[in-house]
Motif scaffolding. Structure first.
Motif, short mmCIF file in Angstrom:
data_model
loop_
_atom_site.label_atom_id
_atom_site.label_comp_id
_atom_site.label_asym_id
_atom_site.label_seq_id
_atom_site.Cartn_x
_atom_site.Cartn_y
_atom_site.Cartn_z
N LEU A 12 0.82 -1.21 0.00
CA LEU A 12 0.00 0.00 0.00
C LEU A 12 0.86 1.26 0.00
O LEU A 12 0.52 2.25 -0.65
CB LEU A 12 -0.95 0.01 1.19
CG LEU A 12 -2.11 -0.98 1.10
CD1 LEU A 12 -2.91 -0.96 2.40
CD2 LEU A 12 -3.00 -0.67 -0.09
N ILE A 13 1.95 1.23 0.71
CA ILE A 13 2.85 2.40 0.73
C ILE A 13 3.39 2.64 -0.67
O ILE A 13 3.33 3.76 -1.19
CB ILE A 13 3.99 2.21 1.75
CG1 ILE A 13 3.43 2.24 3.17
CG2 ILE A 13 5.07 3.28 1.55
CD1 ILE A 13 4.43 1.83 4.23
N GLU A 14 3.91 1.58 -1.29
CA GLU A 14 4.47 1.72 -2.64
C GLU A 14 3.40 2.16 -3.64
O GLU A 14 3.61 3.09 -4.43
CB GLU A 14 5.08 0.39 -3.08
CG GLU A 14 5.68 0.43 -4.47
CD GLU A 14 6.24 -0.91 -4.92
OE1 GLU A 14 6.66 -0.99 -6.08
OE2 GLU A 14 6.24 -1.87 -4.13
N GLY A 15 2.24 1.51 -3.61
CA GLY A 15 1.17 1.85 -4.53
C GLY A 15 0.60 3.24 -4.28
O GLY A 15 0.25 3.96 -5.21
N GLY A 16 0.51 3.62 -3.01
CA GLY A 16 0.02 4.95 -2.66
C GLY A 16 0.92 6.05 -3.18
O GLY A 16 0.46 7.06 -3.70
N LEU A 17 2.22 5.84 -3.05
CA LEU A 17 3.17 6.83 -3.56
C LEU A 17 3.10 6.92 -5.08
O LEU A 17 3.16 8.02 -5.65
CB LEU A 17 4.59 6.48 -3.11
CG LEU A 17 4.85 6.64 -1.61
CD1 LEU A 17 6.23 6.08 -1.24
CD2 LEU A 17 4.73 8.09 -1.19
N LYS A 18 2.94 5.78 -5.74
CA LYS A 18 2.81 5.78 -7.19
C LYS A 18 1.54 6.50 -7.62
O LYS A 18 1.54 7.30 -8.56
CB LYS A 18 2.80 4.34 -7.72
CG LYS A 18 2.93 4.24 -9.22
CD LYS A 18 3.04 2.79 -9.67
CE LYS A 18 4.38 2.23 -9.25
NZ LYS A 18 4.64 0.89 -9.77
N ALA A 19 0.42 6.25 -6.91
CA ALA A 19 -0.84 6.92 -7.23
C ALA A 19 -0.72 8.42 -7.03
O ALA A 19 -1.19 9.21 -7.86
CB ALA A 19 -1.97 6.36 -6.37
N ARG A 20 -0.09 8.84 -5.94
CA ARG A 20 0.10 10.28 -5.68
C ARG A 20 0.92 10.94 -6.77
O ARG A 20 0.68 12.07 -7.15
CB ARG A 20 0.76 10.51 -4.32
CG ARG A 20 -0.07 10.13 -3.11
CD ARG A 20 -1.34 10.93 -2.98
NE ARG A 20 -1.12 12.34 -2.86
CZ ARG A 20 -1.33 13.07 -1.79
NH1 ARG A 20 -1.81 12.50 -0.72
NH2 ARG A 20 -1.10 14.36 -1.79
N SER A 21 1.93 10.22 -7.30
CA SER A 21 2.75 10.78 -8.38
C SER A 21 1.94 10.99 -9.65
O SER A 21 2.33 11.75 -10.53
CB SER A 21 3.97 9.89 -8.66
OG SER A 21 3.58 8.71 -9.34
N LEU A 22 0.79 10.29 -9.76
CA LEU A 22 -0.12 10.44 -10.90
C LEU A 22 -1.27 11.40 -10.57
O LEU A 22 -2.27 11.45 -11.28
CB LEU A 22 -0.68 9.07 -11.31
CG LEU A 22 0.36 8.06 -11.79
CD1 LEU A 22 -0.26 6.68 -11.94
CD2 LEU A 22 1.01 8.52 -13.09
N ASN A 23 -1.11 12.14 -9.47
CA ASN A 23 -2.12 13.10 -9.00
C ASN A 23 -3.45 12.44 -8.64
O ASN A 23 -4.50 13.04 -8.78
CB ASN A 23 -2.33 14.23 -10.00
CG ASN A 23 -1.11 15.10 -10.14
OD1 ASN A 23 -0.45 15.41 -9.16
ND2 ASN A 23 -0.78 15.47 -11.36
#
Length: 64
Positions: A12-23
């Motif tokens: 979730l941490i990794e995926g959350g950071l990736k999602a945030r980078s996509l706004n």
């Protein structure tokens, strides 16, 4: 559009950071316990999720 991640904390941490980078603003449901082969157990352990929390995020009546 939204994203709801259901996984172990590390994913979730990794995926959350990736999602945030996509706004995107992700919502998360942490597994009740962790057991994936990648991070927690060599053989993998079947896990479960808190469906009530998932339905709350999706705003779905869990009695449906």
């Amino acid at each position: 559009m939204g994203v709801v991640g259901v996984a172990c904390v590390l994913n979730l941490i990794e995926g959350g950071l990736k999602a945030r980078s996509l706004n995107l603003v992700p919502q998360c449901v942490i597994l009740d316990y962790c057991g994936c082969k990648n991070h927690w157990d060599n053989n993998g352990i079947q896990t479960d999720i808190n469906c009530k929390k998932l339905f709350e995020i999706l705003q779905v009546d869990e009695n449906m």
